[in-house]
Write an enzyme that holds these catalytic residues in place. Structure first.
Site, PDB file in Angstrom:
ATOM      1  N   ALA A   1       0.817  -1.363   0.030  1.00  0.00           N
ATOM      2  CA  ALA A   1      -0.053  -0.059  -0.074  1.00  0.00           C
ATOM      3  C   ALA A   1       0.880   1.358   0.007  1.00  0.00           C
ATOM      4  O   ALA A   1       2.036   1.255   0.404  1.00  0.00           O
ATOM      5  CB  ALA A   1      -1.004   0.106   1.342  1.00  0.00           C
ATOM      6  N   ASP A   2       0.236   2.317  -0.399  1.00  0.00           N
ATOM      7  CA  ASP A   2       1.195   3.728  -0.419  1.00  0.00           C
ATOM      8  C   ASP A   2      -0.069   4.663  -0.206  1.00  0.00           C
ATOM      9  O   ASP A   2      -1.051   4.656  -0.967  1.00  0.00           O
ATOM     10  CB  ASP A   2       1.937   3.887  -1.723  1.00  0.00           C
ATOM     11  CG  ASP A   2       2.758   5.054  -1.554  1.00  0.00           C
ATOM     12  OD1 ASP A   2       3.815   4.802  -0.678  1.00  0.00           O
ATOM     13  OD2 ASP A   2       2.315   6.244  -1.743  1.00  0.00           O
ATOM     14  N   THR A   3       0.225   5.509   0.504  1.00  0.00           N
ATOM     15  CA  THR A   3      -0.900   6.615   0.984  1.00  0.00           C
ATOM     16  C   THR A   3      -0.128   7.825   0.562  1.00  0.00           C
ATOM     17  O   THR A   3       0.862   8.143   0.843  1.00  0.00           O
ATOM     18  CB  THR A   3      -1.447   6.783   2.461  1.00  0.00           C
ATOM     19  OG1 THR A   3      -1.662   5.373   2.801  1.00  0.00           O
ATOM     20  CG2 THR A   3      -2.319   7.671   2.993  1.00  0.00           C
TER      21      THR A   3
END
Length: 190
Positions: free
Chosen positions: A68-70
């Site tokens: 994931a990447d925010t």
């Protein structure tokens, strides 16, 4: 027998979030990829691209890899992790009294080479912050290592006057969508 689950992250927040829904990865495999936005790249595209790049970097033939990447976006502008306290202050001044978006790309890399993907967006608005509030928040150090320069799971939650979407997304991993990906892959039941 289900394959092992690997979390492509060193983030303690993501581990804590997964634990909330009863998931403990079998191992972690933090990645070291270039997270620099490309020229003209918008926040949504950046979140999706980085999550996929992390999944690809950590992919394993015998395991499911969750990556994931925010990204925090104000209009077309991307607010990454502040380099220092001065940049954290500038970010908070920009967010003060405004709406912004938090986008997380989530990718589940399957052993057969398939990639299941989701992009989750949450809209937030901060109250108008005083110089004293910004100074006190930055002095507390919660901004360090956080996209946008704040942590909603900390004292910055008191700044949020509006939130539409996933709260866990703002922390760094949208739990509903992550669970759906794992169910779709047959790893999580029911």
């Amino acid at each position: 027998m289900r394959p092992p689950l690997v979390l492509a992250s060193a983030s303690p927040r993501r581990l804590e979030l997964l634990a909330r829904i009863g998931i403990t990865p079998d191992r972690t495999a933090p990645t070291d990829i270039d997270e620099t936005p490309r020229k003209g790249e918008l926040p949504r595209a950046l979140a999706a691209r980085l999550a996929l790049a992390k999944a690809e970097a950590a992919a394993q033939p015998d395991a499911l890899v969750l990556a994931a990447d925010t990204v925090v976006g104000v209009g077309r502008r991307i607010l990454g992790k502040p380099a220092d306290a001065a940049e954290a202050e500038r970010f908070l001044e920009l967010l003060s009294g405004r709406r912004h978006r938090v986008m997380t790309g989530v990718v589940l890399a399957l052993p057969d080479g398939r990639r299941l993907q989701r992009l989750v967006e949450t809209t937030l608005a901060f109250q108008r912050l005083t110089a004293q509030q910004i100074e006190a928040y930055v002095a507390g150090g919660e901004w360090s290592g956080k996209a946008g320069g704040y942590a909603i799971q900390g004292s910055a939650e008191a700044f949020v006057r509006f939130l539409s979407g996933s709260h866990s997304n703002v922390i760094g991993l949208p739990l509903f969508e992550t669970a759906q990906l794992l169910r779709g892959a047959g790893w999580l039941r029911p």
